[in-house]
Design a protein around this motif. Sequence first.
Motif, PDB file in Angstrom:
ATOM      1  N   LEU A   1       0.834  -1.210   0.000  1.00  0.00           N
ATOM      2  CA  LEU A   1       0.000   0.000   0.000  1.00  0.00           C
ATOM      3  C   LEU A   1       0.863   1.251   0.000  1.00  0.00           C
ATOM      4  O   LEU A   1       0.553   2.229  -0.693  1.00  0.00           O
ATOM      5  CB  LEU A   1      -0.919  -0.005   1.229  1.00  0.00           C
ATOM      6  N   LEU A   2       1.943   1.235   0.765  1.00  0.00           N
ATOM      7  CA  LEU A   2       2.834   2.389   0.805  1.00  0.00           C
ATOM      8  C   LEU A   2       3.494   2.623  -0.550  1.00  0.00           C
ATOM      9  O   LEU A   2       3.559   3.757  -1.029  1.00  0.00           O
ATOM     10  CB  LEU A   2       3.898   2.184   1.880  1.00  0.00           C
ATOM     11  N   ARG A   3       3.957   1.547  -1.188  1.00  0.00           N
ATOM     12  CA  ARG A   3       4.561   1.680  -2.524  1.00  0.00           C
ATOM     13  C   ARG A   3       3.551   2.235  -3.520  1.00  0.00           C
ATOM     14  O   ARG A   3       3.878   3.076  -4.357  1.00  0.00           O
ATOM     15  CB  ARG A   3       5.070   0.321  -3.007  1.00  0.00           C
ATOM     16  N   GLU A   4       2.312   1.757  -3.434  1.00  0.00           N
ATOM     17  CA  GLU A   4       1.269   2.229  -4.351  1.00  0.00           C
ATOM     18  C   GLU A   4       0.993   3.712  -4.131  1.00  0.00           C
ATOM     19  O   GLU A   4       0.849   4.474  -5.093  1.00  0.00           O
ATOM     20  CB  GLU A   4      -0.004   1.420  -4.126  1.00  0.00           C
ATOM     21  N   GLN A   5       0.937   4.126  -2.869  1.00  0.00           N
ATOM     22  CA  GLN A   5       0.712   5.546  -2.572  1.00  0.00           C
ATOM     23  C   GLN A   5       1.844   6.406  -3.103  1.00  0.00           C
ATOM     24  O   GLN A   5       1.625   7.472  -3.667  1.00  0.00           O
ATOM     25  CB  GLN A   5       0.609   5.758  -1.063  1.00  0.00           C
ATOM     26  N   GLN A   6       3.063   5.959  -2.914  1.00  0.00           N
ATOM     27  CA  GLN A   6       4.213   6.743  -3.341  1.00  0.00           C
ATOM     28  C   GLN A   6       4.353   6.761  -4.857  1.00  0.00           C
ATOM     29  O   GLN A   6       4.934   7.696  -5.414  1.00  0.00           O
ATOM     30  CB  GLN A   6       5.491   6.205  -2.697  1.00  0.00           C
ATOM     31  N   ALA A   7       3.838   5.742  -5.527  1.00  0.00           N
ATOM     32  CA  ALA A   7       3.975   5.658  -6.979  1.00  0.00           C
ATOM     33  C   ALA A   7       2.961   6.542  -7.702  1.00  0.00           C
ATOM     34  O   ALA A   7       3.179   6.913  -8.856  1.00  0.00           O
ATOM     35  CB  ALA A   7       3.803   4.216  -7.439  1.00  0.00           C
ATOM     36  N   ARG A   8       1.871   6.879  -7.012  1.00  0.00           N
ATOM     37  CA  ARG A   8       0.850   7.715  -7.654  1.00  0.00           C
ATOM     38  C   ARG A   8       1.399   9.109  -7.913  1.00  0.00           C
ATOM     39  O   ARG A   8       2.042   9.707  -7.079  1.00  0.00           O
ATOM     40  CB  ARG A   8      -0.365   7.834  -6.745  1.00  0.00           C
ATOM     41  N   ARG A   9       1.111   9.604  -9.084  1.00  0.00           N
ATOM     42  CA  ARG A   9       1.509  10.974  -9.429  1.00  0.00           C
ATOM     43  C   ARG A   9       0.306  11.874  -9.181  1.00  0.00           C
ATOM     44  O   ARG A   9      -0.794  11.606  -9.652  1.00  0.00           O
ATOM     45  CB  ARG A   9       1.919  11.046 -10.880  1.00  0.00           C
ATOM     46  N   HIS A  10       0.519  12.926  -8.443  1.00  0.00           N
ATOM     47  CA  HIS A  10      -0.557  13.860  -8.161  1.00  0.00           C
ATOM     48  C   HIS A  10      -0.566  14.953  -9.228  1.00  0.00           C
ATOM     49  O   HIS A  10       0.469  15.522  -9.558  1.00  0.00           O
ATOM     50  CB  HIS A  10      -0.365  14.469  -6.765  1.00  0.00           C
ATOM     51  N   ASP A  11      -1.749  15.224  -9.722  1.00  0.00           N
ATOM     52  CA  ASP A  11      -1.930  16.248 -10.737  1.00  0.00           C
ATOM     53  C   ASP A  11      -2.079  17.600 -10.034  1.00  0.00           C
ATOM     54  O   ASP A  11      -3.044  17.799  -9.284  1.00  0.00           O
ATOM     55  CB  ASP A  11      -3.169  15.937 -11.566  1.00  0.00           C
ATOM     56  N   PRO A  12      -1.152  18.516 -10.223  1.00  0.00           N
ATOM     57  CA  PRO A  12      -1.252  19.815  -9.532  1.00  0.00           C
ATOM     58  C   PRO A  12      -2.480  20.608  -9.971  1.00  0.00           C
ATOM     59  O   PRO A  12      -2.993  21.435  -9.227  1.00  0.00           O
ATOM     60  CB  PRO A  12       0.040  20.531  -9.905  1.00  0.00           C
TER      61      PRO A  12
END
Length: 72
Positions: A46-57
């Motif tokens: 879950l942590l890897r998945e969260q960190q891999a997501r790119r947030h759209d500014p």
Amino acid sequence: MTSAALHLTSPTLLEQRLLAVAKRLTAFVEHRIAARADRREIALDLLREQQARRHDPRAVEHLLAQRGVSPR
């Protein structure tokens, strides 16, 4: 060998019960270790998945605009 010698080589009832308790305790501890490892693996995934997501500014700006709030 006499029957007395054979009797002395086999485990007593107390020793048999102690061995059974030790086996059950070992199985319980191994089960807890395996469960903890599984939970840790899930948490790391879950942590890897969260960190891999790119947030759209632009997503924040878009949501603020929908609410009627002026851009930052």
